[in-house]
Scaffold this motif. Structure first.
Motif, PDB file in Angstrom:
ATOM      1  N   ILE A  59       0.753  -1.044   0.098  1.00 48.53           N
ATOM      2  CA  ILE A  59       0.038   0.367   0.080  1.00 48.53           C
ATOM      3  C   ILE A  59       0.948   1.131  -0.094  1.00 48.53           C
ATOM      4  N   THR A  60       0.457   2.243  -0.806  1.00 49.01           N
ATOM      5  CA  THR A  60       1.105   3.465  -0.916  1.00 49.01           C
ATOM      6  C   THR A  60       0.435   4.614  -0.243  1.00 49.01           C
ATOM      7  N   ASP A  61      -0.802   4.478  -0.360  1.00 49.60           N
ATOM      8  CA  ASP A  61      -1.831   5.472   0.277  1.00 49.60           C
ATOM      9  C   ASP A  61      -3.035   5.115   1.001  1.00 49.60           C
ATOM     10  N   VAL A  62      -3.314   5.651   1.896  1.00 51.85           N
ATOM     11  CA  VAL A  62      -4.419   5.491   2.756  1.00 51.85           C
ATOM     12  C   VAL A  62      -5.476   6.643   2.881  1.00 51.85           C
ATOM     13  N   ILE A  63      -6.652   6.511   2.567  1.00 50.24           N
ATOM     14  CA  ILE A  63      -7.521   7.414   2.654  1.00 50.24           C
ATOM     15  C   ILE A  63      -8.421   7.136   4.111  1.00 50.24           C
ATOM     16  N   THR A  64      -8.660   8.128   4.916  1.00 47.71           N
ATOM     17  CA  THR A  64      -9.339   7.643   6.116  1.00 47.71           C
ATOM     18  C   THR A  64      -9.702   8.974   6.605  1.00 47.71           C
ATOM     19  N   PHE A  65     -10.848   8.904   7.884  1.00 47.10           N
ATOM     20  CA  PHE A  65     -11.345  10.096   8.366  1.00 47.10           C
ATOM     21  C   PHE A  65     -10.849  10.585   9.633  1.00 47.10           C
ATOM     22  N   ARG A  66     -10.875   9.701  10.425  1.00 51.84           N
ATOM     23  CA  ARG A  66     -10.314   9.691  11.695  1.00 51.84           C
ATOM     24  C   ARG A  66      -9.135   8.715  12.080  1.00 51.84           C
ATOM     25  N   VAL A  67      -8.252   9.368  12.781  1.00 53.95           N
ATOM     26  CA  VAL A  67      -6.930   8.292  13.017  1.00 53.95           C
ATOM     27  C   VAL A  67      -6.264   8.799  14.350  1.00 53.95           C
ATOM     28  N   ASN A  68      -5.788   7.801  15.001  1.00 51.01           N
ATOM     29  CA  ASN A  68      -5.195   8.352  16.349  1.00 51.01           C
ATOM     30  C   ASN A  68      -3.983   8.762  15.809  1.00 51.01           C
ATOM     31  N   PRO A  69      -3.421  10.045  16.763  1.00 45.35           N
ATOM     32  CA  PRO A  69      -2.230  10.771  16.014  1.00 45.35           C
ATOM     33  C   PRO A  69      -0.884   9.883  16.036  1.00 45.35           C
ATOM     34  N   LYS A  70      -0.841   8.859  17.227  1.00 46.78           N
ATOM     35  CA  LYS A  70       0.369   7.860  17.245  1.00 46.78           C
ATOM     36  C   LYS A  70       0.429   7.004  15.925  1.00 46.78           C
ATOM     37  N   ILE A  71      -0.683   6.718  15.346  1.00 48.94           N
ATOM     38  CA  ILE A  71      -0.701   5.995  13.955  1.00 48.94           C
ATOM     39  C   ILE A  71      -0.106   6.907  12.934  1.00 48.94           C
ATOM     40  N   ILE A  72      -0.519   8.066  12.723  1.00 46.35           N
ATOM     41  CA  ILE A  72       0.100   9.008  11.937  1.00 46.35           C
ATOM     42  C   ILE A  72       1.677   8.762  11.703  1.00 46.35           C
ATOM     43  N   HIS A  73       2.475   8.747  13.085  1.00 49.58           N
ATOM     44  CA  HIS A  73       3.886   8.619  13.061  1.00 49.58           C
ATOM     45  C   HIS A  73       4.364   7.190  12.405  1.00 49.58           C
ATOM     46  N   LEU A  74       3.418   6.500  12.687  1.00 46.63           N
ATOM     47  CA  LEU A  74       3.784   4.793  12.402  1.00 46.63           C
ATOM     48  C   LEU A  74       3.571   4.726  10.448  1.00 46.63           C
ATOM     49  N   PHE A  75       2.778   5.546  10.190  1.00 50.15           N
ATOM     50  CA  PHE A  75       2.607   5.617   8.670  1.00 50.15           C
ATOM     51  C   PHE A  75       4.143   6.364   8.316  1.00 50.15           C
ATOM     52  N   ALA A  76       4.256   7.455   8.841  1.00 57.10           N
ATOM     53  CA  ALA A  76       5.111   8.205   8.177  1.00 57.10           C
ATOM     54  C   ALA A  76       6.278   7.628   8.246  1.00 57.10           C
ATOM     55  N   SER A  77       6.907   6.637   9.429  1.00 53.66           N
ATOM     56  CA  SER A  77       8.037   5.741   9.331  1.00 53.66           C
ATOM     57  C   SER A  77       7.761   4.671   8.417  1.00 53.66           C
ATOM     58  N   LYS A  78       6.836   4.208   7.776  1.00 56.23           N
ATOM     59  CA  LYS A  78       6.624   3.485   6.709  1.00 56.23           C
ATOM     60  C   LYS A  78       6.496   3.878   5.289  1.00 56.23           C
ATOM     61  N   LYS A  79       6.570   5.294   5.186  1.00 56.25           N
ATOM     62  CA  LYS A  79       6.473   6.053   3.911  1.00 56.25           C
ATOM     63  C   LYS A  79       5.233   5.537   3.308  1.00 56.25           C
ATOM     64  N   VAL A  80       4.238   5.579   4.062  1.00 51.20           N
ATOM     65  CA  VAL A  80       2.849   5.543   3.471  1.00 51.20           C
ATOM     66  C   VAL A  80       2.156   6.831   3.548  1.00 51.20           C
ATOM     67  N   ASN A  81       1.644   7.261   2.564  1.00 53.18           N
ATOM     68  CA  ASN A  81       0.842   8.525   2.477  1.00 53.18           C
ATOM     69  C   ASN A  81      -0.423   8.517   3.189  1.00 53.18           C
ATOM     70  N   LEU A  82      -0.839   9.238   3.620  1.00 51.67           N
ATOM     71  CA  LEU A  82      -2.067   9.212   4.595  1.00 51.67           C
ATOM     72  C   LEU A  82      -2.931  10.532   4.229  1.00 51.67           C
ATOM     73  N   PHE A  83      -4.307  10.284   3.884  1.00 52.06           N
ATOM     74  CA  PHE A  83      -5.186  11.177   3.533  1.00 52.06           C
ATOM     75  C   PHE A  83      -5.947  11.431   4.880  1.00 52.06           C
ATOM     76  N   VAL A  84      -6.071  12.237   5.842  1.00 48.34           N
ATOM     77  CA  VAL A  84      -6.801  12.180   6.846  1.00 48.34           C
ATOM     78  C   VAL A  84      -7.901  13.401   6.686  1.00 48.34           C
ATOM     79  N   GLY A  85      -9.013  13.005   7.495  1.00 49.97           N
ATOM     80  CA  GLY A  85     -10.040  13.961   7.705  1.00 49.97           C
ATOM     81  C   GLY A  85     -10.900  14.012   6.220  1.00 49.97           C
TER      82      GLY A  85
END
Length: 122
Positions: A59-85
């Motif tokens: 997976i290169t990108d994830v589309i989501t509404f709400r996410v725990n801020p701690k999870i954002i850091h995990l995605f960043a470390s995996k180099k997966v783009n996160l579209f939040v909100g």
């Protein structure tokens, strides 16, 4: 450039909370949608394990509404783009907006996450 986009889904709509979904709709994209699959979470997978699992799935990108801020850091470390909100809608509508570069975030959700992130020790 090939991409694989994951959308967490509950009741045929974007899940309100990342990690609390029935399954993921995965879209393979190479300029346009080239494939689509439904993928269930492995039994016993915790929310904090999801970024690694999604990375293993290519997976290169994830589309989501709400996410725990701690999870954002995990995605960043995996180099997966996160579209939040991203407002709740069907996966078909969301992937079309993604392809057109028209995904928009709910500013209230972004403020909530940004405020929460400032409180986290990273």
């Amino acid at each position: 450039m090939k991409k694989r986009v994951a959308i967490p889904v509950t009741n045929e709509q974007l899940s309100e909370f990342f990690g609390e979904c029935n399954h993921y709709e995965i879209f393979g994209i190479d300029g346009k949608i080239v494939d689509r699959e439904r993928m269930s979470l492995p039994a016993g997978t915790t929310t904090s394990e999801l970024p690694g699992w999604l990375e293993e799935m290519g997976i290169t990108d994830v589309i989501t509404f709400r996410v725990n801020p701690k999870i954002i850091h995990l995605f960043a470390s995996k180099k997966v783009n996160l579209f939040v909100g991203v407002p709740v809608n069907s996966p078909e509508v969301l992937i079309e907006e993604y392809l057109q570069g028209k995904l928009e975030s709910d500013e209230k959700i972004i403020r909530e996450i940004t405020y929460s992130t400032k409180k986290i020790d990273v």
